[in-house]
Write an enzyme that holds these catalytic residues in place. Structure first.
Site, PDB file in Angstrom:
ATOM      1  N   TYR A   5       0.804  -1.230   0.000  1.00 37.11           N
ATOM      2  CA  TYR A   5       0.000   0.000   0.000  1.00 37.11           C
ATOM      3  C   TYR A   5       0.834   1.275   0.000  1.00 37.11           C
ATOM      4  O   TYR A   5       0.323   2.340  -0.325  1.00 37.11           O
ATOM      5  CB  TYR A   5      -0.954   0.011   1.210  1.00 37.11           C
ATOM      6  CG  TYR A   5      -2.210  -0.784   0.969  1.00 37.11           C
ATOM      7  CD1 TYR A   5      -2.182  -2.167   0.988  1.00 37.11           C
ATOM      8  CD2 TYR A   5      -3.417  -0.149   0.714  1.00 37.11           C
ATOM      9  CE1 TYR A   5      -3.323  -2.902   0.760  1.00 37.11           C
ATOM     10  CE2 TYR A   5      -4.570  -0.880   0.488  1.00 37.11           C
ATOM     11  CZ  TYR A   5      -4.524  -2.257   0.506  1.00 37.11           C
ATOM     12  OH  TYR A   5      -5.660  -2.972   0.271  1.00 37.11           O
ATOM     13  N   LYS A  50       2.540 -15.393   5.193  1.00 37.51           N
ATOM     14  CA  LYS A  50       2.929 -16.287   4.106  1.00 37.51           C
ATOM     15  C   LYS A  50       4.435 -16.489   4.245  1.00 37.51           C
ATOM     16  O   LYS A  50       5.224 -16.108   3.383  1.00 37.51           O
ATOM     17  CB  LYS A  50       2.546 -15.640   2.760  1.00 37.51           C
ATOM     18  CG  LYS A  50       2.723 -16.534   1.547  1.00 37.51           C
ATOM     19  CD  LYS A  50       1.742 -17.676   1.450  1.00 37.51           C
ATOM     20  CE  LYS A  50       2.083 -18.559   0.267  1.00 37.51           C
ATOM     21  NZ  LYS A  50       1.236 -19.782   0.205  1.00 37.51           N
ATOM     22  N   ASP A  52      -3.301 -18.363   2.648  1.00 29.85           N
ATOM     23  CA  ASP A  52      -4.120 -19.208   1.766  1.00 29.85           C
ATOM     24  C   ASP A  52      -4.939 -20.206   2.591  1.00 29.85           C
ATOM     25  O   ASP A  52      -6.135 -20.394   2.359  1.00 29.85           O
ATOM     26  CB  ASP A  52      -3.273 -19.910   0.683  1.00 29.85           C
ATOM     27  CG  ASP A  52      -2.011 -20.579   1.217  1.00 29.85           C
ATOM     28  OD1 ASP A  52      -1.665 -20.374   2.405  1.00 29.85           O
ATOM     29  OD2 ASP A  52      -1.367 -21.323   0.447  1.00 29.85           O
ATOM     30  N   ASP A  67      -6.841  -6.799   3.935  1.00 28.79           N
ATOM     31  CA  ASP A  67      -7.869  -6.309   3.011  1.00 28.79           C
ATOM     32  C   ASP A  67      -8.644  -7.488   2.424  1.00 28.79           C
ATOM     33  O   ASP A  67      -9.874  -7.502   2.399  1.00 28.79           O
ATOM     34  CB  ASP A  67      -7.185  -5.498   1.894  1.00 28.79           C
ATOM     35  CG  ASP A  67      -8.183  -4.987   0.870  1.00 28.79           C
ATOM     36  OD1 ASP A  67      -9.252  -4.500   1.278  1.00 28.79           O
ATOM     37  OD2 ASP A  67      -7.891  -5.081  -0.344  1.00 28.79           O
ATOM     38  N   ASP A 110     -12.791  -9.165   3.404  1.00 33.97           N
ATOM     39  CA  ASP A 110     -13.936  -9.267   2.481  1.00 33.97           C
ATOM     40  C   ASP A 110     -14.534 -10.669   2.562  1.00 33.97           C
ATOM     41  O   ASP A 110     -15.754 -10.845   2.596  1.00 33.97           O
ATOM     42  CB  ASP A 110     -13.518  -8.968   1.031  1.00 33.97           C
ATOM     43  CG  ASP A 110     -13.717  -7.491   0.670  1.00 33.97           C
ATOM     44  OD1 ASP A 110     -13.764  -6.645   1.583  1.00 33.97           O
ATOM     45  OD2 ASP A 110     -13.828  -7.187  -0.538  1.00 33.97           O
TER      46      ASP A 110
HETATM   47  C1  IPM Z   1     -10.883  -1.230   2.137  1.00 39.54           C
HETATM   48  C2  IPM Z   1     -10.786  -0.847   0.693  1.00 39.54           C
HETATM   49  C3  IPM Z   1      -9.547  -0.002   0.479  1.00 39.54           C
HETATM   50  C4  IPM Z   1      -8.353  -0.839   0.874  1.00 39.54           C
HETATM   51  C5  IPM Z   1      -9.387   0.556  -0.951  1.00 39.54           C
HETATM   52  C6  IPM Z   1     -10.607   1.332  -1.381  1.00 39.54           C
HETATM   53  C7  IPM Z   1      -8.142   1.383  -1.097  1.00 39.54           C
HETATM   54  O1  IPM Z   1     -10.795  -1.959  -0.122  1.00 39.54           O
HETATM   55  O2  IPM Z   1     -11.017  -0.330   2.980  1.00 39.54           O
HETATM   56  O3  IPM Z   1     -10.846  -2.424   2.448  1.00 39.54           O
HETATM   57  O4  IPM Z   1      -7.790  -1.573   0.045  1.00 39.54           O
HETATM   58  O5  IPM Z   1      -7.971  -0.745   2.031  1.00 39.54           O
HETATM   59 MN    MN Z   2     -11.133  -3.809   0.956  1.00 39.18          MN
END
Ligand code: IPM
Ligand code: MN
Length: 366
Positions: free
Chosen positions: A137, A205, A238, A262, A266
């Site tokens: 990042y 990892k 993984d 990140d 999700d």
């Molecule tokens: C999150 C988002 C951000 C990230 C993006 C929009 C830069 O996906 O907050 O998880 O990767 O952190």
């Molecule tokens: Mn994200």
């Protein structure tokens, strides 16, 4: 009366509508628990960028330091090239304000549909401590020989010892705080009798990223001497994608690098009912922190009243905890759970209620 100065950045897409519902809830808890919130609105985001060409100036960033907290909806606009708003606003805020922790609790509430069979609220209750300032990042890297056959693009995974230390310290302390009154239920009787109160899992990892995770591993082991009550654990990223589905009950607090955090959050969000209910906090323990739902701006749904505001509302629960308004936080949690019991789904457009109706229901249940 305790007064908090709150910077509100509604942002783009569904951001403003979920923030509007969040603020209804915040107003309601502030009345009940006798504190005041002074709000200042900022129009940072894609709309402003398209009108003025401005992303976020250093002065604007520094102006936010004067606040007790920042409440952010979402930034992201379909007419803006990917990267500009993300780097220019969101990451600039996180990095510039040194919000080095991205706290993402993963909790499945009762009556929330989610796709894993045979797993329920008793199995899905852990917290991801995502490092929030390092890794790929930072953007360190380059494109060499652009456009030629010999083109090479690099973006480096980079961590300093200081970044790793402050993140792990926060994670260890978080385990203790989380189990200040009762040990984690995932511990065996034997582990409890050995004095453990919780578990910290490093997600990495180490079999490929041998430099970066060698650093994380050494710092974690050294630091663990100060936290003998915290059981150490390690899982490759993984394999983490398997366990978060098949055995989420084995996790208490997971600490991980920025990019892995990140991605796995999700996946984790799906197991807690979707992006509509996943909150997060960008924390700087000694300065201003920023509270935002995990979801993005979802421009195709903006203005339709179909977005789920519960992620933005649960984000306020994290804000209340951060501001030491624990009763307000617990109340928001209770109210959200009671409203979830009445909803058909947590997914966008399938909730059985509009965005504003859900906000009203939560505010009324407080
Ligand atoms: C999150 C988002 C951000 C990230 C993006 C929009 C830069 O996906 O907050 O998880 O990767 O952190
Ligand atoms: Mn994200």
């Amino acid at each position: 009366m305790q007064t908090y100065k709150l910077a509100v950045i509604p942002g783009d897409g569904i951001g403003p509508e979920v923030v509007r519902e969040g603020l209804k809830v915040l107003d309601a808890v502030s009345r009940t628990y006798d504190f005041k919130v002074e709000k200042t609105f900022f129009d940072y985001g894609g709309e402003r960028y398209l009108k003025t060409g401005q992303v976020l100036s250093d002065d604007e960033l520094n102006g936010l330091r004067a606040f007790d907290a920042i409440y952010l909806g979402a930034v992201g606009h379909p007419d803006v090239r990917p990267g500009i708003l993300e780097r220019g606003i969101l990451l600039k805020l996180r990095f510039g304000l040194e919000q080095y922790i991205n706290l993402r609790p993963v909790h499945l509430y009762n009556n929330v549909p989610m796709p894993i069979k045979n797993k329920g609220p008793e199995h899905i209750d852990y917290v991801v401590v995502r490092e929030n300032t390092g890794d790929v990042y930072t953007g360190e890297g380059e494109i060499r020989n652009k456009g030629t056959a010999d083109e090479v693009a690099t973006q480096v995974m980079i961590y300093s010892r200081k970044q790793v230390e402050r993140c792990l310290k926060y994670a260890f302390e978080y385990v203790l705080k989380r189990h200040a009154t009762a040990p984690w239920k995932g511990l065996s009787d034997e582990e409890k009798s050995q004095g453990y109160v919780g578990k910290l899992t490093l997600c990495g990892k180490s079999n490929v990223l041998t430099n970066v995770f060698d650093l994380w591993d050494r710092v974690m082991k050294t630091m663990s001497a100060q936290y003998p009550q915290v059981k150490l654990d390690y899982v490759h990223v993984d394999a983490m994608c398997i366990y978060l589905i098949e055995a989420p009950e084995r996790f208490d607090v997971i600490v991980t690098t920025n990019m892995f955090g990140d991605i796995i959050t999700d996946l984790a969000a799906v197991t807690q009912g979707g992006m509509g209910v996943a909150p997060s906090a960008n924390i700087n323990p000694s300065s201003v922190s920023m509270f935002e739902p995990v979801h993005g701006s979802a421009p195709q749904f903006a203005g339709k009243g179909v977005a789920n505001p519960l992620a933005a509302i649960l984000t306020l629960k994290l804000m209340m905890e951060h501001l030491k308004q624990d009763k307000a936080a617990a109340d928001i949690d209770r109210a959200v759970q009671s409203v979830m019991l009445r909803m058909k789904s947590m997914l966008i457009g399938q909730m059985g209620y509009s965005t504003a109706e859900i906000g009203n229901m939560v505010a009324q249940s407080l």
